[in-house]
Design a protein around this motif. Structure first.
Motif, mmCIF file in Angstrom:
data_model
loop_
_atom_site.group_PDB
_atom_site.id
_atom_site.type_symbol
_atom_site.label_atom_id
_atom_site.label_comp_id
_atom_site.label_asym_id
_atom_site.label_seq_id
_atom_site.Cartn_x
_atom_site.Cartn_y
_atom_site.Cartn_z
ATOM 1 N N SER A 147 -2.431 -17.726 9.697
ATOM 2 C CA SER A 147 -1.947 -18.555 8.768
ATOM 3 C C SER A 147 -2.062 -17.523 7.417
ATOM 4 N N HIS A 148 -2.284 -16.364 7.686
ATOM 5 C CA HIS A 148 -2.349 -15.388 6.593
ATOM 6 C C HIS A 148 -3.373 -15.625 5.539
ATOM 7 N N ARG A 149 -4.672 -15.807 6.200
ATOM 8 C CA ARG A 149 -5.490 -16.067 5.042
ATOM 9 C C ARG A 149 -6.880 -15.124 5.412
ATOM 10 N N TYR A 194 0.332 -12.397 2.971
ATOM 11 C CA TYR A 194 1.074 -12.020 4.232
ATOM 12 C C TYR A 194 0.669 -10.798 4.959
ATOM 13 N N CYS A 195 0.395 -11.175 6.314
ATOM 14 C CA CYS A 195 -0.006 -9.577 6.914
ATOM 15 C C CYS A 195 0.493 -9.773 8.507
ATOM 16 N N ASN A 196 1.635 -8.569 8.461
ATOM 17 C CA ASN A 196 2.038 -8.782 9.903
ATOM 18 C C ASN A 196 1.050 -8.239 11.109
ATOM 19 N N LEU A 197 0.252 -7.338 10.605
ATOM 20 C CA LEU A 197 -0.945 -6.669 11.421
ATOM 21 C C LEU A 197 -1.579 -7.935 12.121
ATOM 22 N N GLY A 295 4.332 -9.724 18.682
ATOM 23 C CA GLY A 295 4.479 -11.299 18.335
ATOM 24 C C GLY A 295 4.466 -11.448 16.800
ATOM 25 N N ALA A 296 4.689 -10.248 15.907
ATOM 26 C CA ALA A 296 4.760 -10.477 14.529
ATOM 27 C C ALA A 296 6.378 -10.417 14.253
#
Length: 571
Positions: A147-149, A194-197, A295-296
């Motif tokens: 959830s990018h948190r 936002y964080c693809n990693l 999966g990103a």
């Protein structure tokens, strides 16, 4: 202007379950008028081709417009495109299935796998963070990551193509292990970042738990049950499958610097946007491997398969691929975005697990975009309307611009929103596009509005700054002088130093423009799509040591805000 194939040549209609339940046949919204609108959008935004699918109740329609591969291969509904970050929804969905199965547990206390399971309880040796981040290392959960948190920024420029002393091709495990060298931007669970990693972290978790490649798990648990036979997590697999065509990616040469690379687009004169200086024209971009994207952002698919996917998400009672609990969890809001996200919607958006969600004209909507070097995807679905739209196209950034314009026309037509009540997505996009095209010329003013005037001189001759600088996650930045013969290209100012980053997953060029003293403005552009639409800025400072030599390079990358200061040591 680019000659697109005729409507008859470029369009393939797909209509399934045409009835509306009472014997009447619904009329396709992808009619000739919409086709003309779509082709106009391709010309306006300089996109070779686009495919569109619409799900409405029991009906599905799909069309292709324009060019998949120059000079003449048309886009069809079966044409595959890179799906970018729309992949994230599948990663979250697979995680929900592992949780629902009850077969997996925490390695620390043997408790059943849940959204609240700490990541360190699943991949303890790999999920290690910097000193001072002991609490996040121990407590960040699967839910936080999806959830990018987590508090981590993008750090996309730390994705290396090769890792370790043996320089093996990077894996998602290598990405996870690089986190121990990367700073967070905020405290965990404070704001959406936002964080693809982090989706790559969860990809590694899934592969560790299941003992198999993520693409195999997605196919086994989601794609095959839904009949998504044209969907892959490997572009190499897609390209090697008989009967499959993957659209080539292209960029538009706004600055006239790629004259020798332009493709034969079938035009009979200057294309729209071209001029006497040779500006304009499409340039082909090589296919990119998706192993690390995983999966990103690693999915390759088409609009027909994605129509099946959003139909599953809309029709919860009929789609048993995902259990009821999974439907509920995947769509529950976890984090609220900034007030700016309300543009075009009723209120600011929220983020669930791989989906943005909000309301539009009182209707609940889920959406996510995806962008790669030269492709763009847009996905929308409205559960209460049983309605959804997917667009896929083959340029970076402008694919999403064209896709939004087409998708929102279809959405507004479906809801019956009058013209005066529609948000002007085209105007918003044009403003963004104009700002990106001017980004390099305005870099110093944007980054250092309070700089010294006149600027202070460098402490050392320019040649002394040339060399290699290393950071364990961001790898090596090799600084070289800009060739004096190319310091002015078509009258545009260039930097004095540059670094070509061809050994990274996102291949980029860092251009350094002197500001004052040891401070520099960095203009970042993609190596394979050098038209500034993906351009970014960063602040840089060279550190001169007591011996009078340049010892360090400090860079503050600024994608979606500050990503922290990264210190590269001179080697």
């Amino acid at each position: 202007m680019v000659r697109q194939p005729t409507m008859e040549a470029s369009r393939q209609k797909v209509l399934s379950s045409p009835g509306n339940g009472n014997g009447a046949v619904k009329k396709s919204p992808l009619d000739a008028d919409f086709g003309a609108f779509a082709e106009g959008a391709l010309r306006r935004w300089h996109v070779p081709g686009i495919s569109v699918a619409v799900v409405d109740g029991d009906s599905t329609w799909a069309e292709g417009y324009g060019i998949a591969n120059f000079p003449s291969s048309p886009v069809t509904p079966s044409t595959l495109f890179y799906m970018g970050s729309t992949t994230k929804a599948f990663t979250a969905a697979v995680t929900s299935l592992l949780i629902d199965s009850g077969k997996y547990s925490s390695s620390q206390d043997s408790s059943p796998l849940s959204w609240q399971t700490p990541i360190s309880h699943l991949i303890r040796d790999d999920f290690v963070l910097q000193e001072g981040y002991e609490w996040p290392a121990a407590h960040l959960t699967l839910e936080d990551a999806l959830s990018h948190r987590t508090g981590f920024p993008r750090h996309d420029k730390a994705l290396a193509s090769f890792a370790g002393p043996d320089k093996h091709p990077s894996t998602v495990r290598d990405v996870v292990r690089s986190l121990r060298y990367l700073p967070m931007a905020t405290e965990p669970r404070v704001t959406w970042r936002y964080c693809n990693l982090m989706f790559m972290v969860v990809s590694h978790v899934i592969q560790t738990l299941t003992g198999q490649w993520l693409g195999a798990t997605m196919r086994e648990r989601i794609w095959e049950p839904l009949g998504m036979n044209g969907t892959f997590l490997s572009v190499e697999e897609a390209l090697g499958t008989p009967g499959i065509e993957v659209a080539r990616g292209y960029y538009w040469d706004y600055f006239g610097v790629s004259q020798d690379k332009k493709v034969d687009d079938g035009s009979t004169g200057l294309d729209e946007g071209a001029n006497e200086e040779g500006k304009g024209g499409f340039v082909e971009v090589p296919f990119s491997s998706l192993d690390v994207a995983s999966g990103a952002g690693g999915v390759v698919s088409n609009v027909l398969d994605y129509a099946r996917w959003i139909r599953c998400l809309i029709n919860e009672d009929d789609c048993t691929v995902l259990p009821k609990e999974a439907h509920r969890e995947l769509k529950a809001a976890r984090t609220v975005l900034s007030p700016d996200s309300a543009k075009g919607y009723d209120a600011p958006l929220a983020y669930s697990l791989g989906w943005l969600l909000g309301t539009y004209k009182g209707h609940r909507v889920f959406t996510h975009g995806g962008g790669m070097e030269a492709h763009g995807a847009e996905v929308y679905f409205f559960p209460d309307l049983k309605y959804g739209v997917v667009t896929l196209a083959n340029t970076a950034v402008t694919s999403n611009i064209a896709g939004m314009e087409l998708a929102w026309k279809l959405i507004n037509d479906r809801i019956g929103v009058p013209e005066e009540g529609r948000f002007d997505w085209a105007a918003k996009s044009q403003k963004t596009l104009d700002e990106q095209l001017q980004l390099a010329d305005t870099a110093i003013e944007k980054l250092y509005p309070d700089r010294a005037d006149p600027p202070l001189p460098l402490a050392l001759p320019l040649q002394n700054y040339v060399g290699k600088y290393f950071h364990p996650a961001y790898q090596t930045v090799t600084i070289e002088l800009v060739d004096g013969d190319s310091s002015s290209e078509k009258g545009k100012k260039k930097g004095e130093l540059k670094a070509v980053r061809a050994d990274m997953e996102w291949q980029m060029v860092f251009e350094f423009r002197h500001v004052s003293g040891e401070f520099w403005a960095m203009v970042i552009d993609f190596l394979n799509t050098p038209n500034m639409l993906n351009g970014q800025l960063a602040r840089a400072e060279f550190v001169v040591g007591v011996k009078g030599t340049v010892d360090k390079l400090r860079i503050e990358f600024l994608e979606d805000g500050s990503e922290g200061v990264i210190v590269f040591d001179r080697i």
